[in-house]
Design an enzyme around this catalytic site. Structure first.
Site, PDB file in Angstrom:
ATOM      1  CG  HIS A  13     -24.549  80.654 127.186  1.00 39.16           C
ATOM      2  ND1 HIS A  13     -23.692  79.485 126.863  1.00 39.16           N
ATOM      3  CD2 HIS A  13     -24.230  81.683 126.331  1.00 39.16           C
ATOM      4  CE1 HIS A  13     -23.342  79.700 125.703  1.00 39.16           C
ATOM      5  NE2 HIS A  13     -23.336  81.045 125.412  1.00 39.16           N
ATOM      6  CG  HIS A  15     -23.220  85.283 122.891  1.00 40.22           C
ATOM      7  ND1 HIS A  15     -22.053  85.443 122.822  1.00 40.22           N
ATOM      8  CD2 HIS A  15     -23.882  84.146 123.196  1.00 40.22           C
ATOM      9  CE1 HIS A  15     -21.813  84.080 122.932  1.00 40.22           C
ATOM     10  NE2 HIS A  15     -23.033  83.373 123.191  1.00 40.22           N
ATOM     11  CG  LEU A  16     -25.746  91.274 126.943  1.00 38.06           C
ATOM     12  CD1 LEU A  16     -25.660  92.072 128.125  1.00 38.06           C
ATOM     13  CD2 LEU A  16     -27.424  91.052 126.394  1.00 38.06           C
ATOM     14  NE  ARG A  17     -23.394  88.594 119.029  1.00 35.49           N
ATOM     15  CZ  ARG A  17     -23.029  87.500 119.000  1.00 35.49           C
ATOM     16  NH1 ARG A  17     -21.825  87.181 119.655  1.00 35.49           N
ATOM     17  NH2 ARG A  17     -23.523  86.406 118.089  1.00 35.49           N
ATOM     18  CG  ASN A  41     -17.888  85.208 122.008  1.00 26.69           C
ATOM     19  OD1 ASN A  41     -18.973  85.824 122.868  1.00 26.69           O
ATOM     20  ND2 ASN A  41     -18.677  84.498 120.944  1.00 26.69           N
ATOM     21  CE  LYS A  99     -18.259  79.443 126.455  1.00 24.80           C
ATOM     22  NZ  LYS A  99     -19.431  80.138 125.985  1.00 24.80           N
ATOM     23  CG  HIS A 136     -18.460  76.180 122.390  1.00 25.47           C
ATOM     24  ND1 HIS A 136     -19.462  76.952 122.034  1.00 25.47           N
ATOM     25  CD2 HIS A 136     -18.127  75.177 121.617  1.00 25.47           C
ATOM     26  CE1 HIS A 136     -19.899  76.464 120.618  1.00 25.47           C
ATOM     27  NE2 HIS A 136     -19.153  75.336 120.427  1.00 25.47           N
ATOM     28  CG  HIS A 174     -24.053  76.138 124.045  1.00 24.25           C
ATOM     29  ND1 HIS A 174     -23.165  75.061 123.915  1.00 24.25           N
ATOM     30  CD2 HIS A 174     -23.411  77.249 123.874  1.00 24.25           C
ATOM     31  CE1 HIS A 174     -21.893  75.684 123.746  1.00 24.25           C
ATOM     32  NE2 HIS A 174     -22.257  76.916 123.606  1.00 24.25           N
ATOM     33  CG  LEU A 219     -21.626  76.429 115.264  1.00 23.72           C
ATOM     34  CD1 LEU A 219     -20.407  77.230 114.915  1.00 23.72           C
ATOM     35  CD2 LEU A 219     -21.667  75.252 114.990  1.00 23.72           C
ATOM     36  CG  ASP A 247     -25.769  80.089 122.850  1.00 19.37           C
ATOM     37  OD1 ASP A 247     -24.749  81.248 123.020  1.00 19.37           O
ATOM     38  OD2 ASP A 247     -25.470  79.222 121.941  1.00 19.37           O
ATOM     39  CG  HIS A 251     -24.736  86.879 114.171  1.00 22.80           C
ATOM     40  ND1 HIS A 251     -23.277  87.390 114.294  1.00 22.80           N
ATOM     41  CD2 HIS A 251     -24.813  85.739 115.003  1.00 22.80           C
ATOM     42  CE1 HIS A 251     -22.629  86.264 115.031  1.00 22.80           C
ATOM     43  NE2 HIS A 251     -23.501  85.387 115.356  1.00 22.80           N
ATOM     44  CB  ALA A 263     -23.063  79.806 114.536  1.00 25.21           C
TER      45      ALA A 263
END
Length: 349
Positions: A13, A15-17, A41, A99, A136, A174, A219, A247, A251, A263
């Protein structure tokens, strides 16, 4: 100096954006993990087979030369998702999961699911073909306290969904509560749970005691100490139902340090050192490999990595950067609030 050699780990899990952030953070995940489940996302989200293929190309272009990292793509479930498109993508080897974001639950979840029954046709098709649903697990009902949203989700959404579609393979992503751990332990081989690095280390005091600390805000939000201890016991147990999903969610500092901060915690850089500390502290270094390298592939029905990595324990603390610079601005690296003595062999220390 002590060493521990394990099979190369995976992150189930992350996030690579996209854009400049993708360029900056992807090399860090690729340096530590062989594979990772990539969160969809984005803005706009990765909804279709074509979206996933295009995003994968952007990830591959961001990898350092010679990297053998494999991104495992996911689709963002919406109430308009086409079951046929999902099946085609899965059978072609283009996605590894779908997801589920409850609408409004977290970053860029506005396009998520509002009525779970409307996506049952997709979930039924996924159960037929053996495709995993990553969840989630929080309700978004404003009347439910934020610290209770995971437990209520299990009761109101997850358990009824699994009873209605018993063949569906589900990863509770998570997990942050004893309720989540207990539910995973009570279920069959079609359910597993990921645990983040930071939820093994922080409780809600890290965010709120002595001042608001936005870089510990994520979150699902960190919970009471009793829940953190339940997560530690699950992660270090060796139980195949639990495995690592960092996770890691970058940011920029201005988006974290403001009146309504985002978050997310960025931990890709020092996760392996943090985890070695946790498992050593709990007398479970012999079970670290199961958590980071074995249990995830077993659930996703993938081979374990043949390559090995060596973790080294140094007498003096290892240094990691406090921040990384990206084209979008600085990103703060997770601070576990204790000295880290472990790193991967070959890393600067």
């Amino acid at each position: 100096m002590t060493t521990l050699t394990i099979r190369r780990p995976d992150d189930w899990h992350v996030h690579l954006r996209d854009g400049a952030m993708l360029q900056a953070v992807t090399p860090h995940t690729a340096a530590h993990f062989a594979r990772a489940i990539i969160m969809p996302n984005l803005v706009p989200p990765v909804v279709t087979r074509a979206d996933a293929a295009a995003y994968r190309q952007r990830i591959m272009a961001a990898l350092p030369q010679g990297s053998d990292f494999t991104p495992l793509m996911t689709l963002y479930l919406t109430e308009a998702t086409d079951p046929a498109d999902v099946e085609t993508a899965f059978r072609a080897g283009e996605i590894s999961a779908v997801k589920l974001y409850p609408a409004g639950a977290t970053t860029n979840s506005q396009s998520g699911v509002r009525d779970i029954r409307k996506v049952y046709p997709v979930l039924e098709r996924m159960a037929e073909i053996g495709l995993t649903l990553c969840v989630h697990g929080e309700v978004t009902d404003p009347s439910i306290d934020i610290f209770d949203r995971e437990a209520v989700f299990i009761e109101r959404v997850l358990d009824p969904m699994r009873r209605a579609i018993p063949g569906l393979r589900v990863v509770m992503e998570h997990v942050t509560t004893k309720d989540g751990v207990d539910y995973a332990l009570s279920q069959d081989e079609n359910l597993a749970a990921t645990i983040t690095t930071h939820h093994l280390i922080i409780n809600r005091n890290a965010i709120l005691a002595g001042g608001i600390r936005p870089h510990y805000y994520c979150l699902p939000v960190a919970k009471r100490e009793m829940h953190r201890l339940a997560l530690r016991a699950a992660a270090t147990s060796g139980d195949p139902r639990f495995f690592l999903g960092t996770d890691s969610a970058p940011h920029t500092d201005p988006l974290k340090e403001c009146a309504c901060g985002c978050a997310g915690i960025f931990s890709s850089i020092n996760t392996m050192g943090c985890l070695a500390h946790v498992f050593e502290q709990d007398g479970a270094l012999d079970r670290l490999e199961a958590f980071v390298s074995l249990n995830g592939p077993a659930f996703y029905r993938l081979p374990v990595n043949e390559a090995r990595v060596t973790l080294q324990r140094h007498d003096e603390p290892v240094t990691f950067p406090d921040k990384i610079e990206t084209g979008d601005g600085p990103v703060t690296v997770f601070d576990p609030m204790f000295p880290i003595h472990w790193n991967l062999a070959g890393e600067a220390g």
